[in-house]
Design a protein around this motif. Sequence first.
Motif, PDB file in Angstrom:
ATOM      1  N   LEU A 134       0.836  -1.210   0.000  1.00  0.00           N
ATOM      2  CA  LEU A 134       0.000   0.000   0.000  1.00  0.00           C
ATOM      3  C   LEU A 134       0.873   1.264   0.000  1.00  0.00           C
ATOM      4  CD1 LEU A 134      -2.667  -1.389   2.455  1.00  0.00           C
ATOM      5  CD2 LEU A 134      -3.188  -0.529   0.154  1.00  0.00           C
ATOM      6  N   SER A 135       2.023   1.202   0.674  1.00  0.00           N
ATOM      7  CA  SER A 135       2.941   2.355   0.656  1.00  0.00           C
ATOM      8  C   SER A 135       3.480   2.573  -0.753  1.00  0.00           C
ATOM      9  CB  SER A 135       4.136   2.137   1.597  1.00  0.00           C
ATOM     10  OG  SER A 135       3.682   1.821   2.882  1.00  0.00           O
ATOM     11  N   MET A 136       3.797   1.470  -1.447  1.00  0.00           N
ATOM     12  CA  MET A 136       4.280   1.595  -2.827  1.00  0.00           C
ATOM     13  C   MET A 136       3.200   2.217  -3.703  1.00  0.00           C
ATOM     14  SD  MET A 136       6.148  -1.983  -3.724  1.00  0.00           S
ATOM     15  CE  MET A 136       6.073  -3.189  -2.455  1.00  0.00           C
ATOM     16  N   ILE A 137       1.963   1.733  -3.539  1.00  0.00           N
ATOM     17  CA  ILE A 137       0.858   2.273  -4.346  1.00  0.00           C
ATOM     18  C   ILE A 137       0.709   3.775  -4.058  1.00  0.00           C
ATOM     19  CG2 ILE A 137      -1.665   2.221  -4.657  1.00  0.00           C
ATOM     20  CD1 ILE A 137      -1.538  -0.838  -4.257  1.00  0.00           C
ATOM     21  N   ALA A 138       0.776   4.126  -2.766  1.00  0.00           N
ATOM     22  CA  ALA A 138       0.611   5.539  -2.401  1.00  0.00           C
ATOM     23  C   ALA A 138       1.720   6.385  -3.015  1.00  0.00           C
ATOM     24  CB  ALA A 138       0.601   5.678  -0.877  1.00  0.00           C
ATOM     25  N   LEU A 139       2.949   5.902  -2.966  1.00  0.00           N
ATOM     26  CA  LEU A 139       4.058   6.692  -3.530  1.00  0.00           C
ATOM     27  C   LEU A 139       3.903   6.840  -5.041  1.00  0.00           C
ATOM     28  CD1 LEU A 139       7.170   5.488  -1.470  1.00  0.00           C
ATOM     29  CD2 LEU A 139       5.914   7.641  -1.266  1.00  0.00           C
ATOM     30  N   LYS A 140       3.446   5.774  -5.670  1.00  0.00           N
ATOM     31  CA  LYS A 140       3.235   5.839  -7.125  1.00  0.00           C
ATOM     32  C   LYS A 140       2.147   6.878  -7.443  1.00  0.00           C
ATOM     33  CE  LYS A 140       3.883   4.143 -11.293  1.00  0.00           C
ATOM     34  NZ  LYS A 140       5.171   4.195 -11.974  1.00  0.00           N
ATOM     35  N   LEU A 141       1.110   6.910  -6.622  1.00  0.00           N
ATOM     36  CA  LEU A 141       0.031   7.873  -6.871  1.00  0.00           C
ATOM     37  C   LEU A 141       0.467   9.302  -6.545  1.00  0.00           C
ATOM     38  CD1 LEU A 141      -3.015   5.875  -5.427  1.00  0.00           C
ATOM     39  CD2 LEU A 141      -2.421   6.215  -7.826  1.00  0.00           C
ATOM     40  N   ALA A 142       1.438   9.417  -5.643  1.00  0.00           N
ATOM     41  CA  ALA A 142       1.888  10.754  -5.226  1.00  0.00           C
ATOM     42  C   ALA A 142       2.821  11.387  -6.240  1.00  0.00           C
ATOM     43  CB  ALA A 142       2.608  10.655  -3.880  1.00  0.00           C
ATOM     44  N   GLU A 143       3.441  10.528  -7.050  1.00  0.00           N
ATOM     45  CA  GLU A 143       4.424  10.979  -8.027  1.00  0.00           C
ATOM     46  C   GLU A 143       3.825  12.084  -8.903  1.00  0.00           C
ATOM     47  OE1 GLU A 143       5.712   7.546 -10.219  1.00  0.00           O
ATOM     48  OE2 GLU A 143       7.061   8.728 -11.479  1.00  0.00           O
ATOM     49  N   GLY A 144       4.486  13.215  -8.916  1.00  0.00           N
ATOM     50  CA  GLY A 144       4.006  14.323  -9.760  1.00  0.00           C
ATOM     51  C   GLY A 144       2.748  14.987  -9.241  1.00  0.00           C
ATOM     52  N   ARG A 145       2.280  14.591  -8.089  1.00  0.00           N
ATOM     53  CA  ARG A 145       1.058  15.165  -7.533  1.00  0.00           C
ATOM     54  C   ARG A 145       1.336  15.867  -6.221  1.00  0.00           C
ATOM     55  NH1 ARG A 145      -4.849  12.345  -7.762  1.00  0.00           N
ATOM     56  NH2 ARG A 145      -5.463  13.599  -9.537  1.00  0.00           N
ATOM     57  N   LEU A 199       4.012  15.015  -4.214  1.00  0.00           N
ATOM     58  CA  LEU A 199       5.432  14.974  -3.853  1.00  0.00           C
ATOM     59  C   LEU A 199       6.294  15.488  -5.000  1.00  0.00           C
ATOM     60  CD1 LEU A 199       5.873  11.426  -2.194  1.00  0.00           C
ATOM     61  CD2 LEU A 199       5.570  13.613  -1.030  1.00  0.00           C
ATOM     62  N   SER A 200       7.274  16.322  -4.672  1.00  0.00           N
ATOM     63  CA  SER A 200       8.252  16.735  -5.679  1.00  0.00           C
ATOM     64  C   SER A 200       9.181  15.545  -5.946  1.00  0.00           C
ATOM     65  CB  SER A 200       9.071  17.907  -5.153  1.00  0.00           C
ATOM     66  OG  SER A 200       9.893  17.440  -4.097  1.00  0.00           O
ATOM     67  N   LYS A 201       9.995  15.661  -6.986  1.00  0.00           N
ATOM     68  CA  LYS A 201      10.948  14.583  -7.302  1.00  0.00           C
ATOM     69  C   LYS A 201      11.847  14.270  -6.118  1.00  0.00           C
ATOM     70  CE  LYS A 201      12.115  13.137 -11.747  1.00  0.00           C
ATOM     71  NZ  LYS A 201      11.616  13.605 -13.001  1.00  0.00           N
ATOM     72  N   ALA A 202      12.329  15.345  -5.477  1.00  0.00           N
ATOM     73  CA  ALA A 202      13.255  15.158  -4.359  1.00  0.00           C
ATOM     74  C   ALA A 202      12.547  14.499  -3.174  1.00  0.00           C
ATOM     75  CB  ALA A 202      13.853  16.499  -3.941  1.00  0.00           C
ATOM     76  N   GLU A 203      11.310  14.908  -2.922  1.00  0.00           N
ATOM     77  CA  GLU A 203      10.567  14.294  -1.805  1.00  0.00           C
ATOM     78  C   GLU A 203      10.274  12.831  -2.102  1.00  0.00           C
ATOM     79  OE1 GLU A 203       8.059  18.216  -0.294  1.00  0.00           O
ATOM     80  OE2 GLU A 203       7.348  17.060  -2.010  1.00  0.00           O
ATOM     81  N   LEU A 204       9.928  12.559  -3.357  1.00  0.00           N
ATOM     82  CA  LEU A 204       9.656  11.172  -3.741  1.00  0.00           C
ATOM     83  C   LEU A 204      10.904  10.315  -3.507  1.00  0.00           C
ATOM     84  CD1 LEU A 204       7.598   9.183  -5.085  1.00  0.00           C
ATOM     85  CD2 LEU A 204       8.716   9.697  -7.260  1.00  0.00           C
TER      86      LEU A 204
END
Length: 366
Positions: free
Chosen positions: A169-180, A182-187
């Motif tokens: 679920l954390s992976m899914i959340a990070l994937k969904l956050a990408e470009g939304r 979270l910035s690149k650096a935060e990701l």
Amino acid sequence: EKGGYDHFMLKEIMEQPDALEDAMRGRVRPEDNQIHLGGLHGHWDQLREADRIVIAACGTSWHAGLVGEYLIESASRVPVEVEYASEFRYRDPVLREGDVVLVISQSGETADTLAAVREAHSKGIPCFGICNVVGSTIARETDAGVYLHAGPEIGVASTKAFTAQVTVLSMIALKLAEGRTLSKAELADNIRALAGVPDKVRRVLNASNGALQSMAHTYRYASNFLYLGRGYNFPVALEGALKLKEISYIHAEGYPAAEMKHGPIALIDRSMPVVFMAMKDSTYDKVLSNIEEVAAREGSVIAITDDKDAELESLCEAVVEIPQTKEFLSPLLTVIPLQLLSYHIAVLRGCHVDQPRNLAKSVTVE
Ligand code: M6R
């Protein structure tokens, strides 16, 4: 077969660092700042643009779903609802175009969760799955999904499946956050933190198993336990209570810490151990004041924290220190001492740890 351990449950608790590494292999990629989940390839826009994501599951998988709600909402800003699969499928749920259903099941055979898949499909709603058992019915009937790759879980009490579910679920959340959100650096920072979790789980296991075994001696005769946590650790409180109930037959309840003063505080006295998740995060000050309230009523406080300071120690009967991590990853660490505590208490009470009374590994009746 039990790898030298007395029970499958202990083996499965101890193999969590490896199980989480397996769940992340090739998927969590700090080297190119990517999350790669092939099973959901082609479905990311559907999730990102969903009006609502409904998670349906039972038991421990439902607890993982609650963590998923916090993770996915904060990462994607898509509203998430978590349902007991057994309620969802019997109440003619409102599902509309734009909704996506996500089911979570270790076994992939839980009857109510399977019925939730069929309910979604009967209304033309896409349904994705997070399962451990490859080729299971739920894995086959869902439109797409992610396997845990946690290896077989034999003990009836779910342990490594929970942490692997939260990892996925954390992976899914990070994937969904990408470009939304979270910035690149935060990701990149979050992906590195996720990749670092298995080592921290290893440290928790090595550092705290002995202490929890002796704590189990102290608390083995308690007849009630309360588990309290806030934010990401509220579902961990529920999970800690479920683990204790199912294998040691001690009555336990989990609550969001602040709900304590709306009822459960009336139960607190000298014979009531209260386990707090007290991480130094955005929830700490409020949790600390709840701890003070319990200590003032002579409840025995056990705290799981990432910062054992003198103030906390003065209020608690026992403090278990775990490594620091990002707030959204803390359930992966805080749940470990709770698994160990219930395991050791159940062993001392002479319970059948791997096959508790009245329970089956997969509940295939509705
Ligand atoms: O196989 P599933 O994840 O669908 O199982 C759901 C529950 O039956 C399961 O998590 C149960 O609550 C466990 N015994 C908890 O330890």
